[in-house]
Design a protein around this motif. Structure first.
Motif, PDB file in Angstrom:
ATOM      1  N   UNK A 150      39.631  42.773  32.296  1.00 10.01           N
ATOM      2  CA  UNK A 150      40.201  42.286  33.318  1.00 10.01           C
ATOM      3  C   UNK A 150      40.269  43.010  34.483  1.00 10.01           C
ATOM      4  N   UNK A 151      40.603  44.423  34.368  1.00  8.17           N
ATOM      5  CA  UNK A 151      40.564  45.238  35.479  1.00  8.17           C
ATOM      6  C   UNK A 151      39.393  45.409  36.096  1.00  8.17           C
ATOM      7  N   UNK A 152      38.223  45.532  35.384  1.00  6.26           N
ATOM      8  CA  UNK A 152      36.899  45.819  35.559  1.00  6.26           C
ATOM      9  C   UNK A 152      36.442  44.738  36.643  1.00  6.26           C
ATOM     10  N   UNK A 153      36.575  43.396  36.127  1.00  9.57           N
ATOM     11  CA  UNK A 153      36.419  42.400  36.762  1.00  9.57           C
ATOM     12  C   UNK A 153      37.099  42.063  38.118  1.00  9.57           C
ATOM     13  N   UNK A 154      38.373  42.603  38.264  1.00  3.04           N
ATOM     14  CA  UNK A 154      39.074  42.629  39.443  1.00  3.04           C
ATOM     15  C   UNK A 154      38.199  43.492  40.451  1.00  3.04           C
ATOM     16  N   UNK A 155      37.788  44.806  40.000  1.00  2.05           N
ATOM     17  CA  UNK A 155      37.231  45.619  40.754  1.00  2.05           C
ATOM     18  C   UNK A 155      35.730  45.249  41.209  1.00  2.05           C
ATOM     19  N   UNK A 156      35.058  44.545  40.512  1.00  4.28           N
ATOM     20  CA  UNK A 156      33.597  43.743  40.795  1.00  4.28           C
ATOM     21  C   UNK A 156      34.134  42.803  41.764  1.00  4.28           C
ATOM     22  N   UNK A 157      35.114  41.880  41.723  1.00  5.95           N
ATOM     23  CA  UNK A 157      35.236  40.750  42.603  1.00  5.95           C
ATOM     24  C   UNK A 157      35.972  41.315  43.854  1.00  5.95           C
ATOM     25  N   UNK A 158      36.600  42.328  44.186  1.00  3.33           N
ATOM     26  CA  UNK A 158      37.209  42.857  45.329  1.00  3.33           C
ATOM     27  C   UNK A 158      36.091  43.267  46.284  1.00  3.33           C
ATOM     28  N   UNK A 159      34.865  43.857  45.750  1.00  6.36           N
ATOM     29  CA  UNK A 159      33.546  44.116  46.555  1.00  6.36           C
ATOM     30  C   UNK A 159      32.987  43.134  47.143  1.00  6.36           C
ATOM     31  N   UNK A 160      33.468  41.793  46.867  1.00  6.56           N
ATOM     32  CA  UNK A 160      32.967  40.513  47.385  1.00  6.56           C
ATOM     33  C   UNK A 160      33.708  39.909  48.043  1.00  6.56           C
ATOM     34  N   UNK A 161      34.843  40.236  48.340  1.00 10.80           N
ATOM     35  CA  UNK A 161      36.068  39.536  49.033  1.00 10.80           C
ATOM     36  C   UNK A 161      35.788  39.590  50.581  1.00 10.80           C
ATOM     37  N   UNK A 162      35.185  40.439  51.077  1.00  8.30           N
ATOM     38  CA  UNK A 162      35.272  40.638  52.594  1.00  8.30           C
ATOM     39  C   UNK A 162      34.771  39.222  53.254  1.00  8.30           C
TER      40      UNK A 162
END
Length: 269
Positions: free
Chosen positions: A171-183
């Motif tokens: 779950x933490x790794x998925x959060x890190x991945x998604x945050x890179x695409x939030x902007x």
């Protein structure tokens, strides 16, 4: 669309936190305008992290956003990605088949691997082609990120991840991945966690360090309520007018922790 369930307390009176809310109030507006971001709320148990997340959700809903609310399970036994699974599963149940198929696109097969109920919506869903574990995980992350961004296209999305101190590593790794695409998305992610015990050996420690490098990252560390807010909280909980002596005694004992303050007043009542 059906919002995932928000914990009880969202309708109760919100006391204090003017400074914190002033700092965070622009986040839902940014997401609505296509400038997604991450807000992390940190603090000790009972300090009001979830309550502030509820207020951000209420603000976002007033602007027309939808909400996914995920939480981490303290005990062992939860499946991987639990923080993400339940809110996505609830969304799938409430959406029509064609909408789900369009929003997931080619990633539906990957998401169906962790949410088997998806096959009830899309009975013709084919399993994804086999890959090495790390490649398969990357493809899954990409599929979930694209799905969430597509969901947010028609109606901006607030995704709350509560109690991240108990989150599993996937779950933490998925959060890190998604945050890179939030902007450039219409997604606002709100994470809450107890910072007590998040030492260098804790799984969340490294995740927080990596998240902090992102320019969409905001962190708010919560402290206790001040005397004025404690007085108002005592008034709300007890229904009476507290003496200054009582306010000072409660504040001195709880240091403004909202949960402990409420519990003491209930015991005294």
């Amino acid at each position: 669309m059906v919002d995932s369930h928000v914990p009880k307390g969202a309708g109760s009176k919100f006391v204090g936190r003017r400074r914190e809310m002033a700092t965070l109030k622009g986040a839902p507006d940014d997401a609505m305008a296509g400038r997604g971001g991450l807000v992390m709320l940190a603090g000790e148990p009972g300090i009001g992290k979830t309550r502030i997340a509820q207020e951000l959700v209420a603000q976002a809903r007033s602007l027309g956003a939808q909400t996914f609310w995920g939480w981490s399970y303290e005990q062992e036994g939860a499946p991987p990605y639990w923080s993400w699974l339940e809110p996505i599963r609830l969304y799938i149940r409430g959406a029509d088949n064609s909408t789900v198929a369009a929003q997931m696109g080619q990633g539906a097969g990957d998401i169906g691997e962790i949410i088997p109920e998806l096959r009830n919506k899309l009975p013709d869903l084919e399993p994804p082609s086999p890959l090495e574990p790390e490649q398969a995980r990357f493809r899954l992350f990409e599929s979930i990120a694209k799905f969430l961004k597509n969901v947010a296209e028609s109606q901006s999305l607030v995704f709350v991840l509560d109690d991240l101190q108990w989150a599993d590593q996937p779950s933490l790794l998925l959060l890190e991945f998604l945050v890179k695409q939030l902007e450039d998305s219409r997604i606002m992610v709100v994470g809450t966690y107890r910072d007590v015990g998040v030492t260098r050996t804790h799984p969340l420690f490294d995740t927080l360090a990596r998240l902090a490098r992102s320019n969409v990252y905001r962190r708010e560390e919560l402290s206790g309520l001040d005397n004025v807010a404690v007085e108002q909280l005592i008034r709300d909980v007890s229904g009476g007018e507290p003496s200054q002596q009582l306010v000072e005694a409660v504040y001195g004992h709880t240091e403004g922790n909202p949960f402990f303050t409420s519990e003491i007043i209930r015991l005294l009542g």
